[in-house]
Design a protein around this motif. Sequence first.
Motif, PDB file in Angstrom:
ATOM      1  N   ALA C 254       0.842  -1.207   0.000  1.00 15.83           N
ATOM      2  CA  ALA C 254       0.000   0.000   0.000  1.00 15.83           C
ATOM      3  C   ALA C 254       0.872   1.250   0.000  1.00 15.83           C
ATOM      4  CB  ALA C 254      -0.942  -0.016   1.201  1.00 15.83           C
ATOM      5  N   CYS C 255       1.967   1.204   0.741  1.00 15.93           N
ATOM      6  CA  CYS C 255       2.894   2.344   0.760  1.00 15.93           C
ATOM      7  C   CYS C 255       3.379   2.649  -0.649  1.00 15.93           C
ATOM      8  CB  CYS C 255       4.093   2.048   1.667  1.00 15.93           C
ATOM      9  SG  CYS C 255       3.719   2.232   3.408  1.00 15.93           S
ATOM     10  N   LEU C 256       3.821   1.609  -1.348  1.00 14.90           N
ATOM     11  CA  LEU C 256       4.305   1.816  -2.719  1.00 14.90           C
ATOM     12  C   LEU C 256       3.198   2.396  -3.602  1.00 14.90           C
ATOM     13  CD1 LEU C 256       6.462  -1.110  -4.097  1.00 14.90           C
ATOM     14  CD2 LEU C 256       7.043   1.301  -4.021  1.00 14.90           C
ATOM     15  N   ARG C 257       1.988   1.921  -3.392  1.00  9.07           N
ATOM     16  CA  ARG C 257       0.887   2.364  -4.252  1.00  9.07           C
ATOM     17  C   ARG C 257       0.512   3.827  -4.039  1.00  9.07           C
ATOM     18  NH1 ARG C 257      -0.829  -1.477  -7.297  1.00  9.07           N
ATOM     19  NH2 ARG C 257      -0.488  -3.622  -6.657  1.00  9.07           N
ATOM     20  N   VAL C 258       0.727   4.331  -2.847  1.00  7.28           N
ATOM     21  CA  VAL C 258       0.348   5.731  -2.598  1.00  7.28           C
ATOM     22  C   VAL C 258       1.511   6.709  -2.751  1.00  7.28           C
ATOM     23  CG1 VAL C 258      -1.581   5.062  -1.093  1.00  7.28           C
ATOM     24  CG2 VAL C 258       0.655   5.640  -0.075  1.00  7.28           C
ATOM     25  N   ALA C 259       2.740   6.183  -2.822  1.00  5.98           N
ATOM     26  CA  ALA C 259       3.885   7.093  -2.981  1.00  5.98           C
ATOM     27  C   ALA C 259       3.880   7.656  -4.393  1.00  5.98           C
ATOM     28  CB  ALA C 259       5.187   6.351  -2.714  1.00  5.98           C
ATOM     29  N   ARG C 260       3.992   8.948  -4.510  1.00  7.07           N
ATOM     30  CA  ARG C 260       3.986   9.579  -5.834  1.00  7.07           C
ATOM     31  C   ARG C 260       5.269   9.221  -6.592  1.00  7.07           C
ATOM     32  NH1 ARG C 260       7.802  13.472  -5.643  1.00  7.07           N
ATOM     33  NH2 ARG C 260       8.116  14.593  -3.693  1.00  7.07           N
ATOM     34  N   PRO C 261       5.274   9.386  -7.918  1.00 10.76           N
ATOM     35  CA  PRO C 261       6.537   9.263  -8.642  1.00 10.76           C
ATOM     36  C   PRO C 261       7.559  10.221  -8.015  1.00 10.76           C
ATOM     37  CG  PRO C 261       4.708   9.401 -10.184  1.00 10.76           C
ATOM     38  CD  PRO C 261       4.142   9.657  -8.820  1.00 10.76           C
ATOM     39  N   ALA C 283       6.173   1.256 -10.832  1.00  8.71           N
ATOM     40  CA  ALA C 283       6.397   1.874 -12.147  1.00  8.71           C
ATOM     41  C   ALA C 283       7.464   1.115 -12.924  1.00  8.71           C
ATOM     42  CB  ALA C 283       6.766   3.357 -11.989  1.00  8.71           C
ATOM     43  N   ALA C 284       7.481  -0.202 -12.754  1.00  6.66           N
ATOM     44  CA  ALA C 284       8.443  -1.063 -13.451  1.00  6.66           C
ATOM     45  C   ALA C 284       9.889  -0.641 -13.216  1.00  6.66           C
ATOM     46  CB  ALA C 284       8.133  -1.119 -14.949  1.00  6.66           C
ATOM     47  N   GLY C 285      10.105   0.141 -12.161  1.00  3.02           N
ATOM     48  CA  GLY C 285      11.464   0.589 -11.854  1.00  3.02           C
ATOM     49  C   GLY C 285      11.788   1.956 -12.427  1.00  3.02           C
ATOM     50  N   LEU C 286      10.812   2.626 -13.004  1.00  2.00           N
ATOM     51  CA  LEU C 286      11.065   3.908 -13.680  1.00  2.00           C
ATOM     52  C   LEU C 286      10.527   5.120 -12.920  1.00  2.00           C
ATOM     53  CD1 LEU C 286      10.217   2.819 -17.344  1.00  2.00           C
ATOM     54  CD2 LEU C 286      12.453   2.968 -16.254  1.00  2.00           C
ATOM     55  N   GLY C 287      10.049   4.916 -11.696  1.00  3.36           N
ATOM     56  CA  GLY C 287       9.345   5.992 -10.996  1.00  3.36           C
ATOM     57  C   GLY C 287      10.196   6.824 -10.058  1.00  3.36           C
ATOM     58  N   ASP C 288      11.528   6.662 -10.123  1.00  7.71           N
ATOM     59  CA  ASP C 288      12.396   7.428  -9.197  1.00  7.71           C
ATOM     60  C   ASP C 288      11.939   7.250  -7.754  1.00  7.71           C
ATOM     61  OD1 ASP C 288      13.770   8.221 -11.445  1.00  7.71           O
ATOM     62  OD2 ASP C 288      13.226  10.325 -11.330  1.00  7.71           O
ATOM     63  N   HIS C 289      11.554   6.029  -7.415  1.00  6.17           N
ATOM     64  CA  HIS C 289      11.155   5.752  -6.035  1.00  6.17           C
ATOM     65  C   HIS C 289      12.376   5.475  -5.165  1.00  6.17           C
ATOM     66  CE1 HIS C 289       7.158   4.664  -7.925  1.00  6.17           C
ATOM     67  NE2 HIS C 289       6.822   5.492  -6.960  1.00  6.17           N
TER      68      HIS C 289
ATOM     69  N   GLY D 107       4.025  14.880 -12.946  1.00  9.70           N
ATOM     70  CA  GLY D 107       3.544  14.064 -11.835  1.00  9.70           C
ATOM     71  C   GLY D 107       3.162  12.654 -12.237  1.00  9.70           C
ATOM     72  N   GLU D 108       3.372  12.322 -13.526  1.00  9.66           N
ATOM     73  CA  GLU D 108       3.108  10.964 -14.006  1.00  9.66           C
ATOM     74  C   GLU D 108       4.378  10.134 -13.881  1.00  9.66           C
ATOM     75  OE1 GLU D 108       0.113   9.872 -15.328  1.00  9.66           O
ATOM     76  OE2 GLU D 108      -0.581  11.817 -14.575  1.00  9.66           O
ATOM     77  N   ALA D 109       4.228   8.850 -13.561  1.00 13.12           N
ATOM     78  CA  ALA D 109       5.400   7.973 -13.546  1.00 13.12           C
ATOM     79  C   ALA D 109       6.039   7.996 -14.933  1.00 13.12           C
ATOM     80  CB  ALA D 109       4.999   6.553 -13.155  1.00 13.12           C
ATOM     81  N   ALA D 110       7.331   8.297 -14.969  1.00 13.81           N
ATOM     82  CA  ALA D 110       8.088   8.385 -16.217  1.00 13.81           C
ATOM     83  C   ALA D 110       7.510   9.413 -17.183  1.00 13.81           C
ATOM     84  CB  ALA D 110       8.197   7.015 -16.895  1.00 13.81           C
ATOM     85  N   THR D 293      15.404   3.734  -7.368  1.00 17.67           N
ATOM     86  CA  THR D 293      15.301   3.552  -8.823  1.00 17.67           C
ATOM     87  C   THR D 293      15.470   4.905  -9.490  1.00 17.67           C
ATOM     88  OG1 THR D 293      12.907   3.953  -9.016  1.00 17.67           O
ATOM     89  CG2 THR D 293      13.596   1.728  -8.415  1.00 17.67           C
ATOM     90  N   THR D 294      16.035   4.898 -10.681  1.00 20.65           N
ATOM     91  CA  THR D 294      16.297   6.169 -11.351  1.00 20.65           C
ATOM     92  C   THR D 294      16.017   6.059 -12.833  1.00 20.65           C
ATOM     93  OG1 THR D 294      18.174   6.388  -9.834  1.00 20.65           O
ATOM     94  CG2 THR D 294      17.980   8.040 -11.555  1.00 20.65           C
ATOM     95  N   LEU D 295      15.159   6.926 -13.305  1.00 21.10           N
ATOM     96  CA  LEU D 295      14.923   7.041 -14.731  1.00 21.10           C
ATOM     97  C   LEU D 295      15.940   8.050 -15.269  1.00 21.10           C
ATOM     98  CD1 LEU D 295      13.172   6.456 -17.245  1.00 21.10           C
ATOM     99  CD2 LEU D 295      11.650   8.258 -16.507  1.00 21.10           C
ATOM    100  N   CYS D 296      16.384   7.799 -16.457  1.00 17.13           N
ATOM    101  CA  CYS D 296      17.337   8.664 -17.167  1.00 17.13           C
ATOM    102  C   CYS D 296      17.083  10.160 -16.951  1.00 17.13           C
ATOM    103  CB  CYS D 296      17.187   8.357 -18.655  1.00 17.13           C
ATOM    104  SG  CYS D 296      18.136   9.413 -19.729  1.00 17.13           S
ATOM    105  N   PRO D 297      17.994  10.889 -16.298  1.00 17.56           N
ATOM    106  CA  PRO D 297      17.781  12.337 -16.157  1.00 17.56           C
ATOM    107  C   PRO D 297      17.936  13.063 -17.490  1.00 17.56           C
ATOM    108  CG  PRO D 297      19.373  11.496 -14.538  1.00 17.56           C
ATOM    109  CD  PRO D 297      19.182  10.426 -15.564  1.00 17.56           C
ATOM    110  N   GLY D 298      17.075  14.010 -17.748  1.00 21.80           N
ATOM    111  CA  GLY D 298      17.129  14.775 -18.991  1.00 21.80           C
ATOM    112  C   GLY D 298      17.261  16.263 -18.743  1.00 21.80           C
ATOM    113  N   GLY D 299      16.993  17.044 -19.765  1.00 22.80           N
ATOM    114  CA  GLY D 299      17.102  18.497 -19.669  1.00 22.80           C
ATOM    115  C   GLY D 299      18.466  18.969 -20.132  1.00 22.80           C
TER     116      GLY D 299
END
Lengths: 351, 351, 351, 351
Positions: C254-261, C283-289, D107-110, D293-299
């Motif tokens: 539940a924690c993971l589900r409510v944590a924002r990207p 987020a399949a590992g892409l959410g900067d969690h 605010g969206e994942a990825a 987890t880290t998504l490719c930083p851009g900008g």
Amino acid sequence: MGMMKAAIFVEPNRIEIADKPIPDIGPTDALLRITTTTICGTDIHILKGEYPVERGLTIGHEPVGIIVALGSAITGFHEGERVIAGAITPCGQCFSCLDGHSAQCGGEAAGGWRFGNTIDGAQAEYLRVPDAMANLARVPETLSDEQVLMCPDIMSTGFAGAESGKIRIGDTVAIFAQGPIGLCATAGAKLSGATRIITVETVPERIAMSRAMGADTVIDFKAEDPVERIMELTAGRGVDVAIEALGTQQTFEACLRVARPGGTVSSLGVYSGKLSLPLDAFAAGLGDHRIVTTLCPGGKERMRRLIEVVGSGRVDLKPLVTHRFSLENIGAAYDLFADQRDGVLKIAITP
Amino acid sequence: MGMMKAAIFVEPNRIEIADKPIPDIGPTDALLRITTTTICGTDIHILKGEYPVERGLTIGHEPVGIIVALGSAITGFHEGERVIAGAITPCGQCFSCLDGHSAQCGGEAAGGWRFGNTIDGAQAEYLRVPDAMANLARVPETLSDEQVLMCPDIMSTGFAGAESGKIRIGDTVAIFAQGPIGLCATAGAKLSGATRIITVETVPERIAMSRAMGADTVIDFKAEDPVERIMELTAGRGVDVAIEALGTQQTFEACLRVARPGGTVSSLGVYSGKLSLPLDAFAAGLGDHRIVTTLCPGGKERMRRLIEVVGSGRVDLKPLVTHRFSLENIGAAYDLFADQRDGVLKIAITP
Amino acid sequence: MGMMKAAIFVEPNRIEIADKPIPDIGPTDALLRITTTTICGTDIHILKGEYPVERGLTIGHEPVGIIVALGSAITGFHEGERVIAGAITPCGQCFSCLDGHSAQCGGEAAGGWRFGNTIDGAQAEYLRVPDAMANLARVPETLSDEQVLMCPDIMSTGFAGAESGKIRIGDTVAIFAQGPIGLCATAGAKLSGATRIITVETVPERIAMSRAMGADTVIDFKAEDPVERIMELTAGRGVDVAIEALGTQQTFEACLRVARPGGTVSSLGVYSGKLSLPLDAFAAGLGDHRIVTTLCPGGKERMRRLIEVVGSGRVDLKPLVTHRFSLENIGAAYDLFADQRDGVLKIAITP
Amino acid sequence: MGMMKAAIFVEPNRIEIADKPIPDIGPTDALLRITTTTICGTDIHILKGEYPVERGLTIGHEPVGIIVALGSAITGFHEGERVIAGAITPCGQCFSCLDGHSAQCGGEAAGGWRFGNTIDGAQAEYLRVPDAMANLARVPETLSDEQVLMCPDIMSTGFAGAESGKIRIGDTVAIFAQGPIGLCATAGAKLSGATRIITVETVPERIAMSRAMGADTVIDFKAEDPVERIMELTAGRGVDVAIEALGTQQTFEACLRVARPGGTVSSLGVYSGKLSLPLDAFAAGLGDHRIVTTLCPGGKERMRRLIEVVGSGRVDLKPLVTHRFSLENIGAAYDLFADQRDGVLKIAITP
């Protein structure tokens, strides 16, 4: 477009109401009709000619207003919404902004400070907000103009003093000067978990307000030496974080003297003249000290967070608004504020 | 116990070899037989009487040696092991140490610096190491004494200049002065991912060594103005981190002048006299600057990490040892080092 | 030495009072006469045989007591002083401690947790405190035993959930489970500047206490789905920090589900069985969690800070002590606590 | 406008060259004529239908090109300049971007990943770059297209694995999988001061390249168990930071198993299926672990820094370009890349 009233810098010691055209806007701008604004200590420096701005510039950097027009590239906002914008209006897209230093927008020192500094400001009937996508923050209906009037500058700056100090739960913090920014630093220190807050002030109304904002002990620097007293109160240990909220050699130096080895001086003041580092207080450079300066953080995410703080009721800054004037009478407001008469803290100005 | 030779502070301008008793040890101490040590710039300040220590004190804080005795409370070490101890010997158990400020051990400014400052030091045949559990670091057989001789002080200090600066990959870094500590700061900046390293020096041997340690550009401050040149090299942007490695007003001020808005001044120097902050360079306090001072980090974990760096071959500091003397001839070594003659960087002293 | 009463682990489902010798102390130890202690959720795991400890071990890790003897290497303390020690007793001198990971003392997972785990614990008349220099924290006369009884474990742990989450002013925080540790996490989140605190619980007494500790909204997970409700409350944005204070797959997920990207899951629970990461929430590992676990921080500096918090009145944890038993009747206390009967939160045990 | 060739997603297992209109641009966009691009592992997921995108979308997110048109709100760039844009194109102006989470734009994942995901991508003759002010980064004349071709994605991602791991000087780091991103993580770990880098791979060309990028030891996971071997190499201590660069349960779990108590797992992989946390490796939640987890930083600031790294010669990523194809033959390039034949690492595609 039509004409509007605006408080402009005429020459040193003259800020006056004048007629100016309502600003045009470009594709990334917004136009606000100002509903409430205020005067900042920095504006007094401008008035006195101590901080140079171009003649004819509209002064002021603390806007609350209604959107009346939006540039073609703006999405997600619409006319009629009540918003604030920060005193600092970062573009969000330059190297500095993308690197997390948005107050230094464009790579210039204080480059993010544009309102009433490098472009026309908020003490007017209308205000052009540049990079509006990055800078407009909606105000919920439940909050009044005066409740959010501190967000654009003094709350953002004062809180940043606590944040840059990296205050931790259980810290002892000293804050020098309890003007509007120092009072917000006190509130910010309390919100950050400081469990012992010692402030330094002498004006009775500010001493009382300091206690209301979270100070555990207020030292009247006219009655006793604050450095000695703080070292006594901390049993010689010093404080974890010392916040400078005035901008003088004396307060800066006192901060260094009370910061423990390994401690932090978080500086908010705007200094003039000379500033020196007493080497005894600085442990000759061996004390693992950190000195950090912070310009008011801006941008709509910062404003959103501060509005959340206000809305949560965690901090009540309304008592800081001690006086109210119409824009037309802003001259009298400048006089009152410059003289710090009558227990003045912040003055709401309404066009 | 028997007697030993030690370099003691007799009076200003006199450090001499004398006979002293081999130190006794308590339950938490270790006794080392020194195999190699060296002289630090700070020892020259002591020699000249500029940094006060008690008369009769043994000088020196950079020990490599063999364990010859261990206190009753020490576990995990045994006699005969070759070890180093840092210049700073934190206890690990006071409020400051437990709070992550171990160089300020005991809550005193520079309180962790004990060898050759508040207790007898390493320029002797034997050395008592206090809080030995926290401070002894084993040297692998594959590394020579001279290879790890920089770990206790200059490597730890110089690297800390880079670390406290929070250098990131892609940063531009300027380092003022390329004495032993400045050279280590250069090596540390390179290890930290700085991709443009600009150093400032004038002694030809140091300029050459600076390049070897990672400098991309070395500015000879006698040939050109380093601030102007750095601003030119960075197209007016300034550097992300400026490291001060000398301890003078001039270099400190130059650091502030080249640090970009939002940038960091990481100060390693030991200052004397007065230190002032030029307000133009300091952006009157509005530039989001960070000034951080760092005393040499100590403790066995720090030493272990530095030994790893040496062992990995990532950095080769052996060339910094330019001269060798026996302990008996340490007087001549002090002369050479104080005069900075003959391209001297560091001198290995062997009892 | 003489004999004492102690609550020992006999076998699964049997913790009993037995006679044991009063502990001997070595040079770096202290001996406390326990005046108040308590039972922790972890002790219940031990009781049930879910967490293995040696048979005959004295249980308990939350001591308040009086110094009755000090090892020869201890300075700065004296017999008769009232002190606490943390549940975690780091040595301060190993690689892990010196690297800032003192709960993982010795480099072992949870290596700093010794009382009632790897050495005899606090549910006894006397307690040996190892590495006493690093672990004894004086209690001011103005505070009662019960006021500081939460410091050794649940306050330190709960606050650490907020601290490791790096809560900032203006954050929205969700906390799952409001047992003693979750309640302290709520208090810690408020102290850290969270302006919107949403907690999840179902026991009425705990729901009420959650509000007292700072929750703005308490979700009864038996009445509504907490993930859905939190996403609704945050307009789909999620929370900045989600704190797990139970140790189950359901709450972790539940924690993971409510944590924002870009958000953080700060995990305090002790898990058993299996733990999985739902990839949609992750987020399949892409959410900067960021997922971070924290064991109760110990050491005397931590205790000093928590005592400061109590002394400042910023947080009042006394209401968490809902019941009181003598050491002799600890069996009944274990029954009550294990069954979570009678609104029990924490039980003060007095020898 | 005219027509162009573009590689579009037709249906699972079909990416084909098609004719599409050259994109129109709005006031905040730029139009590039692509000079070089490449194929990413993610594109293979799209090809196989494992990652869903709209049919007809142009694929690709690694552009090098020439500015051919600029929106009306763009300043500071001009037509004819050679630039890159990151795989992630943050707006810089939403709440997430202003909060430092620009890869989670909106605010969206990825949410920051738009090219070849939510808008047309770079495997085409022309590319529309949204929010161009925040995303165009000039390429110096001294660098070739192929030298900067890794900057938009794999270099940014791989380095971010090291950066999010907060690698410090003297750290031991393990990196699982040495495909293009893993190899860049190795280079990034070395740049960050890791002094012992252990990588895990089995393809001979990748093992050789891993050594070239900085690996001290490469473990062939077909020849020995990497977890056992790493624990052996670290004398049971584990690593400070473990970087996952593949996206499987096995490598994720291995990372947890080798991370020391207090250590960090920095995850770069894109996971599918299920992911579980083995509780023994996770110390039941008591090990003070950090999983990030880290998504490719851009900008453009990120791109500027990476271009600096390339220009400095600190890292040479050119050898990663093992093959070259024209855009027309991109089908063959996809085949080669998907099959990992012929020692392929990255393929330069030129329209």
